[in-house]
Design a protein around this motif. Structure first.
Motif, PDB file in Angstrom:
ATOM      1  N   GLU A   1      42.099  37.286  38.185  1.00  0.00           N
ATOM      2  CA  GLU A   1      41.771  36.709  36.890  1.00  0.00           C
ATOM      3  C   GLU A   1      43.031  36.638  36.048  1.00  0.00           C
ATOM      4  OE1 GLU A   1      38.600  38.745  34.991  1.00  0.00           O
ATOM      5  OE2 GLU A   1      37.158  38.409  36.616  1.00  0.00           O
ATOM      6  N   GLY A   2      43.288  35.471  35.499  1.00  0.00           N
ATOM      7  CA  GLY A   2      44.478  35.306  34.673  1.00  0.00           C
ATOM      8  C   GLY A   2      45.775  35.546  35.419  1.00  0.00           C
ATOM      9  N   GLY A   3      45.778  35.250  36.705  1.00  0.00           N
ATOM     10  CA  GLY A   3      46.996  35.424  37.490  1.00  0.00           C
ATOM     11  C   GLY A   3      47.266  36.851  37.898  1.00  0.00           C
ATOM     12  N   LYS A   4      46.276  37.740  37.727  1.00  0.00           N
ATOM     13  CA  LYS A   4      46.442  39.142  38.124  1.00  0.00           C
ATOM     14  C   LYS A   4      45.324  39.551  39.076  1.00  0.00           C
ATOM     15  CE  LYS A   4      48.892  40.852  34.052  1.00  0.00           C
ATOM     16  NZ  LYS A   4      48.937  41.912  32.995  1.00  0.00           N
ATOM     17  N   LEU A   5      45.683  40.330  40.088  1.00  0.00           N
ATOM     18  CA  LEU A   5      44.733  40.786  41.104  1.00  0.00           C
ATOM     19  C   LEU A   5      44.904  42.283  41.294  1.00  0.00           C
ATOM     20  CD1 LEU A   5      42.669  40.087  43.376  1.00  0.00           C
ATOM     21  CD2 LEU A   5      44.647  39.700  44.877  1.00  0.00           C
ATOM     22  N   GLU A   6      43.796  43.026  41.228  1.00  0.00           N
ATOM     23  CA  GLU A   6      43.860  44.492  41.405  1.00  0.00           C
ATOM     24  C   GLU A   6      43.265  44.874  42.752  1.00  0.00           C
ATOM     25  OE1 GLU A   6      42.679  48.665  39.114  1.00  0.00           O
ATOM     26  OE2 GLU A   6      42.398  46.734  38.126  1.00  0.00           O
ATOM     27  N   ILE A   7      44.091  45.523  43.567  1.00  0.00           N
ATOM     28  CA  ILE A   7      43.660  46.000  44.888  1.00  0.00           C
ATOM     29  C   ILE A   7      44.103  47.456  44.994  1.00  0.00           C
ATOM     30  CG2 ILE A   7      43.819  45.684  47.379  1.00  0.00           C
ATOM     31  CD1 ILE A   7      44.608  42.779  46.891  1.00  0.00           C
TER      32      ILE A   7
ATOM     33  N   ALA B   1      42.145  34.240  45.110  1.00  0.00           N
ATOM     34  CA  ALA B   1      42.986  33.882  43.975  1.00  0.00           C
ATOM     35  C   ALA B   1      43.198  32.373  43.992  1.00  0.00           C
ATOM     36  CB  ALA B   1      44.325  34.611  44.038  1.00  0.00           C
ATOM     37  N   THR B   2      43.684  31.845  42.878  1.00  0.00           N
ATOM     38  CA  THR B   2      44.054  30.434  42.825  1.00  0.00           C
ATOM     39  C   THR B   2      45.561  30.323  43.012  1.00  0.00           C
ATOM     40  OG1 THR B   2      44.223  30.569  40.409  1.00  0.00           O
ATOM     41  CG2 THR B   2      42.136  29.809  41.339  1.00  0.00           C
ATOM     42  N   SER B   3      46.013  29.170  43.437  1.00  0.00           N
ATOM     43  CA  SER B   3      47.433  28.987  43.726  1.00  0.00           C
ATOM     44  C   SER B   3      48.283  29.123  42.467  1.00  0.00           C
ATOM     45  CB  SER B   3      47.668  27.622  44.372  1.00  0.00           C
ATOM     46  OG  SER B   3      47.263  26.588  43.499  1.00  0.00           O
ATOM     47  N   GLY B   4      49.524  29.540  42.678  1.00  0.00           N
ATOM     48  CA  GLY B   4      50.452  29.719  41.564  1.00  0.00           C
ATOM     49  C   GLY B   4      50.987  31.137  41.511  1.00  0.00           C
ATOM     50  N   ALA B   5      51.562  31.495  40.385  1.00  0.00           N
ATOM     51  CA  ALA B   5      52.117  32.841  40.207  1.00  0.00           C
ATOM     52  C   ALA B   5      50.997  33.874  40.243  1.00  0.00           C
ATOM     53  CB  ALA B   5      52.866  32.924  38.893  1.00  0.00           C
ATOM     54  N   LEU B   6      51.235  34.959  40.966  1.00  0.00           N
ATOM     55  CA  LEU B   6      50.204  35.998  41.126  1.00  0.00           C
ATOM     56  C   LEU B   6      50.840  37.374  41.082  1.00  0.00           C
ATOM     57  CD1 LEU B   6      47.204  36.684  41.794  1.00  0.00           C
ATOM     58  CD2 LEU B   6      47.877  36.657  44.212  1.00  0.00           C
ATOM     59  N   GLU B   7      50.279  38.242  40.261  1.00  0.00           N
ATOM     60  CA  GLU B   7      50.679  39.649  40.199  1.00  0.00           C
ATOM     61  C   GLU B   7      49.602  40.481  40.882  1.00  0.00           C
ATOM     62  OE1 GLU B   7      50.572  43.096  36.829  1.00  0.00           O
ATOM     63  OE2 GLU B   7      51.697  41.274  36.292  1.00  0.00           O
ATOM     64  N   ILE B   8      50.008  41.250  41.892  1.00  0.00           N
ATOM     65  CA  ILE B   8      49.072  42.126  42.606  1.00  0.00           C
ATOM     66  C   ILE B   8      49.401  43.560  42.235  1.00  0.00           C
ATOM     67  CG2 ILE B   8      48.154  42.848  44.841  1.00  0.00           C
ATOM     68  CD1 ILE B   8      49.118  40.193  45.986  1.00  0.00           C
TER      69      ILE B   8
END
Length: 246
Positions: free
Chosen positions: A150-156, A173-180
């Motif tokens: 959500e909002g380019g952030k993913l919590e695992i 996730a959707t394509s683009g910048a992603l913070e995990i």
């Protein structure tokens, strides 16, 4: 002659127990505790074994699949088959906790905790079926759920009980910048990395424990990716999952 052969086999089997138990990495030395007369708490022993030792060892009843150290079910199978009681195995494991002759880290568990861990290992090793009663719910089962960015952030997050697993097995996730972000509340160190479908590593976070967060910043396109822990043996034991980018 038959009795001499039997005694020889039993002595050899006992040596095998000692040798196997000496490799119980992840359980550490403590001083001065005598197992005799001590009442063991198997529930506590299972919880501490999973948290402290499961990253290195397989023990089916504990649900651990570590492969850095020996498989404890296999290590004691022959001795149990040869008639050694589980109280004997408990004593041997406890002795190795007190006086390790391997590369085990020192003083991870001690005192009554060492007694409890030794008792649980002895109770569970090479035993079919599953733990029952309070033991069955002593440790939370590693989740097989899913996470969504959500909002380019993913919590695992890493499993908080120290099991070699993340709290989810799949993510989207959707394509683009992603913070995990991967928070690790356990004392077992973990990190998180992301690889493309061809196995190329796209990014890796720092190794953390005790509430630290391992973070990866990547740019992803539609497709399937793999997130995993890079520490030795962790991914092989099941600490990985699939990220689908749309």
């Amino acid at each position: 002659m038959e009795m001499m052969d039997l005694n020889r086999r039993r002595r050899g089997s006992f040596v095998a127990v000692v040798a196997a138990s000496a490799l119980v990495a992840g359980i550490a030395g403590c001083g001065g505790d005598d197992i005799k007369g001590s009442r063991a708490d198997l529930v506590h022993g299972k919880q501490e074994f999973v948290a402290r030792c499961g990253a290195c060892h397989t023990l089916a009843r504990a649900g651990t699949r570590g492969n850095v150290g020996p498989d404890l079910d296999a290590a004691f199978a022959q001795s149990i088959e040869d008639g050694f009681g589980r109280d004997t195995i408990q004593g041997v494991v406890h002795e190795q906790i007190l006086y390790p002759n391997s590369r085990m880290p020192a003083k991870i568990v001690k005192g009554q905790t060492a007694v409890d861990v030794a008792a649980y290992v002895a109770n569970a090793a090479s035993k079919g079926g599953e733990d029952q009663g309070a033991l069955a719910s002593a440790v939370r089962t590693a989740s097989a759920g899913s996470a969504r960015a959500e909002g380019g952030k993913l919590e695992i997050d890493a499993n908080p009980d120290g099991q070699l697993a993340y709290t989810v097995r799949t993510a989207t996730a959707t394509s683009g910048a992603l913070e995990i972000d991967s928070r690790n509340a356990s004392s077992v160190p973990h990190d998180i990395a992301l690889a493309s479908a061809d196995g190329s590593e796209l990014g890796k976070g720092e190794t953390v424990s005790g509430g630290g967060v391992s973070r990866v910043d990547v740019d992803v396109r539609p497709g399937r990716y793999t997130f995993y822990c890079t520490l030795p043996g962790h991914r092989e034991a099941g600490m990985e999952g699939t990220l689908t980018v749309r």
